[in-house]
Design a protein around this motif. Structure first.
Motif, PDB file in Angstrom:
ATOM      1  N   ASP A 149     -40.497  18.626 -65.152  1.00 38.82           N
ATOM      2  CA  ASP A 149     -41.341  17.431 -65.076  1.00 38.82           C
ATOM      3  C   ASP A 149     -42.595  17.659 -65.927  1.00 38.82           C
ATOM      4  O   ASP A 149     -43.329  18.609 -65.718  1.00 38.82           O
ATOM      5  CB  ASP A 149     -41.739  17.194 -63.614  1.00 38.82           C
ATOM      6  CG  ASP A 149     -42.421  15.859 -63.389  1.00 38.82           C
ATOM      7  OD1 ASP A 149     -43.281  15.484 -64.210  1.00 38.82           O
ATOM      8  OD2 ASP A 149     -42.110  15.197 -62.374  1.00 38.82           O
ATOM      9  N   TYR A 192     -43.637  17.366 -55.655  1.00 36.83           N
ATOM     10  CA  TYR A 192     -43.216  15.964 -55.643  1.00 36.83           C
ATOM     11  C   TYR A 192     -43.045  15.571 -57.110  1.00 36.83           C
ATOM     12  O   TYR A 192     -44.007  15.611 -57.887  1.00 36.83           O
ATOM     13  CB  TYR A 192     -44.273  15.069 -55.000  1.00 36.83           C
ATOM     14  CG  TYR A 192     -44.429  15.231 -53.510  1.00 36.83           C
ATOM     15  CD1 TYR A 192     -43.369  15.006 -52.646  1.00 36.83           C
ATOM     16  CD2 TYR A 192     -45.662  15.603 -52.949  1.00 36.83           C
ATOM     17  CE1 TYR A 192     -43.521  15.144 -51.266  1.00 36.83           C
ATOM     18  CE2 TYR A 192     -45.824  15.738 -51.584  1.00 36.83           C
ATOM     19  CZ  TYR A 192     -44.751  15.506 -50.743  1.00 36.83           C
ATOM     20  OH  TYR A 192     -44.897  15.647 -49.399  1.00 36.83           O
ATOM     21  N   SER A 230     -42.876  13.496 -60.467  1.00 37.07           N
ATOM     22  CA  SER A 230     -43.705  12.351 -60.848  1.00 37.07           C
ATOM     23  C   SER A 230     -42.908  11.059 -60.856  1.00 37.07           C
ATOM     24  O   SER A 230     -43.482   9.967 -60.824  1.00 37.07           O
ATOM     25  CB  SER A 230     -44.344  12.594 -62.215  1.00 37.07           C
ATOM     26  OG  SER A 230     -43.352  12.762 -63.212  1.00 37.07           O
ATOM     27  N   SER A 231     -41.591  11.161 -60.885  1.00 37.41           N
ATOM     28  CA  SER A 231     -40.744   9.964 -60.827  1.00 37.41           C
ATOM     29  C   SER A 231     -40.548   9.451 -59.409  1.00 37.41           C
ATOM     30  O   SER A 231     -40.007   8.371 -59.204  1.00 37.41           O
ATOM     31  CB  SER A 231     -39.377  10.271 -61.441  1.00 37.41           C
ATOM     32  OG  SER A 231     -38.762  11.363 -60.753  1.00 37.41           O
ATOM     33  N   ASP A 232     -41.002  10.227 -58.438  1.00 40.42           N
ATOM     34  CA  ASP A 232     -40.863   9.860 -57.029  1.00 40.42           C
ATOM     35  C   ASP A 232     -42.006   8.911 -56.663  1.00 40.42           C
ATOM     36  O   ASP A 232     -43.132   9.346 -56.386  1.00 40.42           O
ATOM     37  CB  ASP A 232     -40.907  11.125 -56.174  1.00 40.42           C
ATOM     38  CG  ASP A 232     -40.803  10.851 -54.678  1.00 40.42           C
ATOM     39  OD1 ASP A 232     -40.640   9.671 -54.288  1.00 40.42           O
ATOM     40  OD2 ASP A 232     -40.887  11.816 -53.896  1.00 40.42           O
ATOM     41  N   ALA A 233     -41.728   7.620 -56.659  1.00 40.34           N
ATOM     42  CA  ALA A 233     -42.772   6.616 -56.444  1.00 40.34           C
ATOM     43  C   ALA A 233     -43.429   6.743 -55.084  1.00 40.34           C
ATOM     44  O   ALA A 233     -44.622   6.457 -54.927  1.00 40.34           O
ATOM     45  CB  ALA A 233     -42.190   5.213 -56.610  1.00 40.34           C
ATOM     46  N   LEU A 275     -50.466   8.462 -67.161  1.00 44.89           N
ATOM     47  CA  LEU A 275     -49.770   8.933 -65.972  1.00 44.89           C
ATOM     48  C   LEU A 275     -48.575   8.031 -65.687  1.00 44.89           C
ATOM     49  O   LEU A 275     -48.492   6.914 -66.213  1.00 44.89           O
ATOM     50  CB  LEU A 275     -50.725   8.915 -64.778  1.00 44.89           C
ATOM     51  CG  LEU A 275     -51.853   9.954 -64.792  1.00 44.89           C
ATOM     52  CD1 LEU A 275     -52.849   9.656 -63.690  1.00 44.89           C
ATOM     53  CD2 LEU A 275     -51.298  11.353 -64.634  1.00 44.89           C
ATOM     54  N   PRO A 276     -47.658   8.474 -64.853  1.00 41.17           N
ATOM     55  CA  PRO A 276     -46.500   7.625 -64.510  1.00 41.17           C
ATOM     56  C   PRO A 276     -46.891   6.277 -63.918  1.00 41.17           C
ATOM     57  O   PRO A 276     -46.112   5.331 -63.976  1.00 41.17           O
ATOM     58  CB  PRO A 276     -45.737   8.479 -63.499  1.00 41.17           C
ATOM     59  CG  PRO A 276     -46.091   9.891 -63.855  1.00 41.17           C
ATOM     60  CD  PRO A 276     -47.528   9.837 -64.284  1.00 41.17           C
ATOM     61  N   ILE A 277     -48.096   6.194 -63.368  1.00 39.51           N
ATOM     62  CA  ILE A 277     -48.532   4.914 -62.806  1.00 39.51           C
ATOM     63  C   ILE A 277     -49.114   3.996 -63.882  1.00 39.51           C
ATOM     64  O   ILE A 277     -49.561   2.891 -63.595  1.00 39.51           O
ATOM     65  CB  ILE A 277     -49.562   5.114 -61.685  1.00 39.51           C
ATOM     66  CG1 ILE A 277     -50.751   5.939 -62.200  1.00 39.51           C
ATOM     67  CG2 ILE A 277     -48.931   5.758 -60.477  1.00 39.51           C
ATOM     68  CD1 ILE A 277     -51.888   6.084 -61.199  1.00 39.51           C
ATOM     69  N   ARG A 298     -48.147  12.614 -60.167  1.00 41.71           N
ATOM     70  CA  ARG A 298     -47.969  11.191 -60.453  1.00 41.71           C
ATOM     71  C   ARG A 298     -49.303  10.447 -60.578  1.00 41.71           C
ATOM     72  O   ARG A 298     -49.469   9.583 -61.428  1.00 41.71           O
ATOM     73  CB  ARG A 298     -47.124  10.557 -59.349  1.00 41.71           C
ATOM     74  CG  ARG A 298     -46.842   9.078 -59.578  1.00 41.71           C
ATOM     75  CD  ARG A 298     -45.944   8.501 -58.482  1.00 41.71           C
ATOM     76  NE  ARG A 298     -45.769   7.075 -58.654  1.00 41.71           N
ATOM     77  CZ  ARG A 298     -44.876   6.523 -59.470  1.00 41.71           C
ATOM     78  NH1 ARG A 298     -44.080   7.294 -60.186  1.00 41.71           N
ATOM     79  NH2 ARG A 298     -44.772   5.210 -59.569  1.00 41.71           N
ATOM     80  N   THR A 299     -50.259  10.800 -59.738  1.00 40.78           N
ATOM     81  CA  THR A 299     -51.530  10.063 -59.707  1.00 40.78           C
ATOM     82  C   THR A 299     -52.721  10.893 -60.160  1.00 40.78           C
ATOM     83  O   THR A 299     -53.862  10.493 -59.968  1.00 40.78           O
ATOM     84  CB  THR A 299     -51.790   9.531 -58.286  1.00 40.78           C
ATOM     85  OG1 THR A 299     -51.753  10.634 -57.368  1.00 40.78           O
ATOM     86  CG2 THR A 299     -50.747   8.520 -57.883  1.00 40.78           C
ATOM     87  N   GLN A 335     -43.639   9.606 -53.392  1.00 37.83           N
ATOM     88  CA  GLN A 335     -44.142  10.983 -53.220  1.00 37.83           C
ATOM     89  C   GLN A 335     -43.792  11.509 -51.833  1.00 37.83           C
ATOM     90  O   GLN A 335     -44.645  11.990 -51.076  1.00 37.83           O
ATOM     91  CB  GLN A 335     -45.656  11.032 -53.452  1.00 37.83           C
ATOM     92  CG  GLN A 335     -46.084  10.693 -54.874  1.00 37.83           C
ATOM     93  CD  GLN A 335     -45.758  11.799 -55.880  1.00 37.83           C
ATOM     94  OE1 GLN A 335     -46.490  12.768 -56.011  1.00 37.83           O
ATOM     95  NE2 GLN A 335     -44.659  11.633 -56.596  1.00 37.83           N
TER      96      GLN A 335
END
Length: 791
Positions: free
Chosen positions: A700, A680, A682-685, A586-588, A630-631, A687
């Protein structure tokens, strides 16, 4: 209110009022008073009591009206409250009862009321047996005596239907900062952490120093004290939690102001069919709803993990709403919530019995269990086919790297990568097994190697010697998903087998992958030669799986295959996260179990649901989709609260519309400005930025939808075809690719009856008929609700 559901409607109250006014009042001219059951349909009462209203004719004193049940005077239960003569009628016998309202100078009227046991069933048909009651403390298995689950109740079951005495406890919300919002009453030996936000409350003791207060959305400020009621309905254990002042009374005709009249119904995840009574899997301690005056409700039979019979599940929701109405008061509206199997139950209940839930918030969405099972079976067959000698020989002969092999698998499966089918196989590939089995699991996500586990299990959760075995115990209880709903689907005549809805006859696996050049002609032909199917006992077979046409018809007609037409009657906020792989980070920076991913909650499922509505209605105006990735697949606290508040506003608007406009139009008209599609990125930290451009969202990788084995085989996005109609195999369908003469002959041998014609409806596919009654088998249309009549 339950009686506002379209399938429960009788004579409109406004029309009755006009008639009564026109008739005048008093004396011998007073018309017969109308009698209405408010807590359910008059023919679907359960537990021996019902909230009843007697409409007082104009010019008649309410005190002049006498009410009896079968000659037993129950007038003392009634009083004029807010201009309505209402009361809870108790002591109803199982079966038919007659409520009569009469008085001096008033024409008598009567209403036939049919009462069922609180342990059910009402419409779901004969209950499966055996059924193991929960016990105060969990008991281990001993010989042929099955284990039992802890009930969370101090009393034992009183009968074979596992009815247990209802108990109430009180809890309060602490003001302590940093507390943990967890279940404060776990089943022993587990204990709630000391940091729990909700703590036991003793009404006889002084108020705790850390007792919080809350202000409901009706503007009522009260101590944050919650009454949790636990008991049994329809053989399931339920929890009802609501703000409560223990020093004051509460009746159905005079609720406390702590309750805003709204219900949040929580549906549990996963899927299964154990023959046991459980506590609900979720937590009633939901601060965002309780603090605003909502009632939080759950029942273990509406948790998909404990019950995969969707008609039984829907019946249980109906019975729970009846219990609330006759014990707490009339409901303004009911909002659903739940992920995965909980989304299946929300969508299916709204399809089987529209109006039962006014608005739903599915997360990790699947439209229904039948078409989800289709992907599970396809994945089981595919992971097995990829390990067969013929396929492995092709991969070796071609000199492919493992990455190239996995790319071919992903192209055939339609998924982001090969791990999604691995996950389906491992998590739910054995859900149809009717007896004891040794699970075969993918033990290597890179190679797809399969390992058979050493310990046998069964889906009933019963001792191994008790359950079905085709040789040693052919009459033992069968534990598959279809077996749990045999009262709905019925048996194949002359056999022990439930009618089957699984089918892959005519399915050309990997069709689009072949046409696009992702796999070769030989790989395409070999795959379809070796894919096979499953027997009625869910044993892998060289032959394809064949559904029963009668079972297919029931699945569609009953709304078990979720109907886009029926869903248009419900407000929907679909919260769609990402769970398409167990290995992609995941992006995280986390992947697999470290990120809590399962690999089965695929993004395309939300678009599948929407496609069904578009096909049926020409639009999806009642369906709002919020995407995030993102999560993972679980919405953040902020997103969940946003959805809850938006749905609250939506349903408040909906219930304010008392016009005769069709419900489908009212739902769309009531949609608030906040209810719009967005994602939202996934690059939007943080969210926090809502993107409304779908094309941008679809770029995305953690938001865009992938596909499925059936869609790669040519099937539609709606994936509502359980069994396809067939057409002759046509080489033109493979252009620009081609099969050799020998390969064509081999394909014709695989498909002697033809291949799927996806341009046609599925076999036995039909529109849902609304709520059906399976008490007599087969699923009969439910007649109009009984109404009172002059005597």
């Amino acid at each position: 209110m339950i009686h506002n559901m379209p399938w429960l409607r009788a004579v409109p109250v406004t029309a009755i009022s006009l008639v009564l006014t026109a008739c005048g009042g008093g004396g011998n001219d007073a018309p017969a008073p109308e009698i209405k059951v408010l807590s359910s349909r008059a023919d679907f009462v359960s537990g021996g009591d019902a909230l009843v209203e007697v409409a007082v004719p104009a010019g008649v004193n309410a005190s002049d009206i006498k009410v009896d049940v079968g000659g037993r005077d129950v007038s003392s239960a009634f009083a004029l409250r807010n201009g309505r003569l209402t009361g809870v009628v108790a002591g109803l016998a199982n079966g038919d009862n007659t409520i009569t309202a009469q008085g001096n100078g008033i024409k008598p009227s009567s209403l036939k009321v049919t009462n069922f046991p609180i342990g059910g069933p009402i419409i779901s048909g004969p209950q499966v047996q055996p059924w193991v009651c929960a016990t105060s403390t969990a008991q281990p298995e001993s010989g042929t005596t099955p284990s039992s689950n802890g009930s969370g109740l101090s009393s034992a079951a009183t009968d074979a239907q596992c009815n247990i005495k209802t108990e109430t406890r009180y809890f309060y919300k602490t003001r302590t900062a940093g507390c943990t919002n967890v279940l404060p009453d776990p089943t022993p030996p587990a204990t709630a952490p000391a940091t729990a936000c909700f703590k036991p409350y003793d009404p006889a003791a002084p108020a705790p120093a850390d007792l919080a207060t809350t202000t409901t959305d009706a503007g009522v400020t009260v101590p944050y004290i919650v009454r949790r009621e636990r008991g049994t309905v329809n053989r399931g254990i339920y929890d009802i939690a609501v703000l409560f002042d223990p020093s004051k009374p509460w009746t159905a005709t005079a609720p406390q102001s702590t309750w805003n009249g709204k219900v949040l119904y929580q549906f549990g995840s996963s899927t299964g069919q154990p023959r046991k009574q459980f506590r609900p899997q979720g937590s009633w301690a939901d601060d965002k709803s309780l603090s605003r005056g909502y009632m939080v409700v759950q029942n273990s039979l509406t948790d998909s993990q404990y019950n995969s019979n969707r008609v039984l599940m829907t019946e249980t929701v109906m019975m729970m709403k009846e219990r609330i109405t006759k014990n707490y008061g009339e409901i303004k509206f009911t909002m659903g919530a739940g992920c995965s199997g909980g989304s299946i139950n929300q969508n299916t209940a709204s399809s089987i019995m529209p109006g039962l839930l006014d608005g739903i918030q599915p997360t990790c969405t699947y439209p229904d269990s039948e078409t989800t099972t289709m992907e599970v079976l396809d994945c089981v067959l595919l992971v097995e086919a990829y390990q067969k000698p013929e396929w492995l020989a092709l991969m070796t002969a071609s000199g492919y790297t493992q990455a190239q092999i996995n790319a071919k698998k992903a192209a055939i499966n339609g998924h982001v990568d090969q791990t999604a089918c691995h996950a389906w196989n491992n998590l739910f590939g054995n859900n149809g097994k009717p007896g004891n089995f040794f699970a075969r699991v993918v033990s290597d996500n890179a190679t797809g190697a399969i390992t058979q586990l050493p310990t046998s299990v069964n889906n009933c959760g019963l001792p191994a010697s008790v359950v079905y075995d085709p040789v040693t115990n052919p009459n033992g209880p069968r534990c598959g998903a279809l077996d749990s709903a045999v009262a709905v689907f019925g048996k194949v005549p002359g056999t022990i087998y439930p009618r089957d809805t699984r089918d892959n006859v005519g399915v050309q696996y990997g069709l689009k992958a072949f046409v696009s050049g992702g796999i070769t002609a030989e790989e395409f032909v070999t795959l379809n030669e070796r894919i096979g199917g499953a027997t009625r006992d869910s044993v892998l077979s060289a032959s394809r799986t064949i559904a029963d046409q009668e079972g297919l018809a029931i699945a569609y007609r009953a709304g078990i295959v979720t109907s886009g037409k029926q869903l248009a009657k419900t407000a929907i906020i679909d919260m769609r996260g990402w769970d398409d792989s167990t290995i992609i980070p995941l992006p995280i920076g986390l992947a697999g179990s470290a990120a809590g991913l399962t690999g089965i909650h695929h993004t395309w499922r939300s678009f599948q649901l929407r496609e069904r509505m578009d096909k049926a209605n020409g639009n999806h105006d009642n369906h709002v989709m919020w995407r995030f990735g993102r999560t993972g697949f679980v919405p953040s606290t902020a997103v969940a609260l946003d959805s809850f508040l938006t749905m609250d506003k939506w349903l408040t608007n909906l219930k304010a519309d008392t016009s005769a406009t069709p419900i489908e139009q009212k739902v769309v008209k009531a949609k608030p400005a906040e209810a719009f599609d967005f994602c939202y990125l996934s690059s939007d930290a943080t969210q926090s930025t809502k993107v409304t451009n779908r094309a941008q969202c679809d770029t995305d990788p953690f938001l865009r939808p992938a596909s499925s084995p059936r869609q790669i085989a040519g099937g539609p996005l709606a994936e509502d075809i359980l069994k396809c109609q067939l057409k002759p195999l046509n080489v033109a369908d493979y252009a620009p690719q081609a099969l050799s003469a020998t390969q064509l002959q081999r394909m014709q041998a695989v498909f002697p009856g033809g291949v799927c014609d996806w341009s046609k409806p599925g076999v036995a596919q039909q529109e849902a008929a609304g709520a059906l009654n399976f008490s007599a088998g087969g699923g009969q249309p439910i007649a109009a609700a009984p109404v009172s009549a002059p005597r």
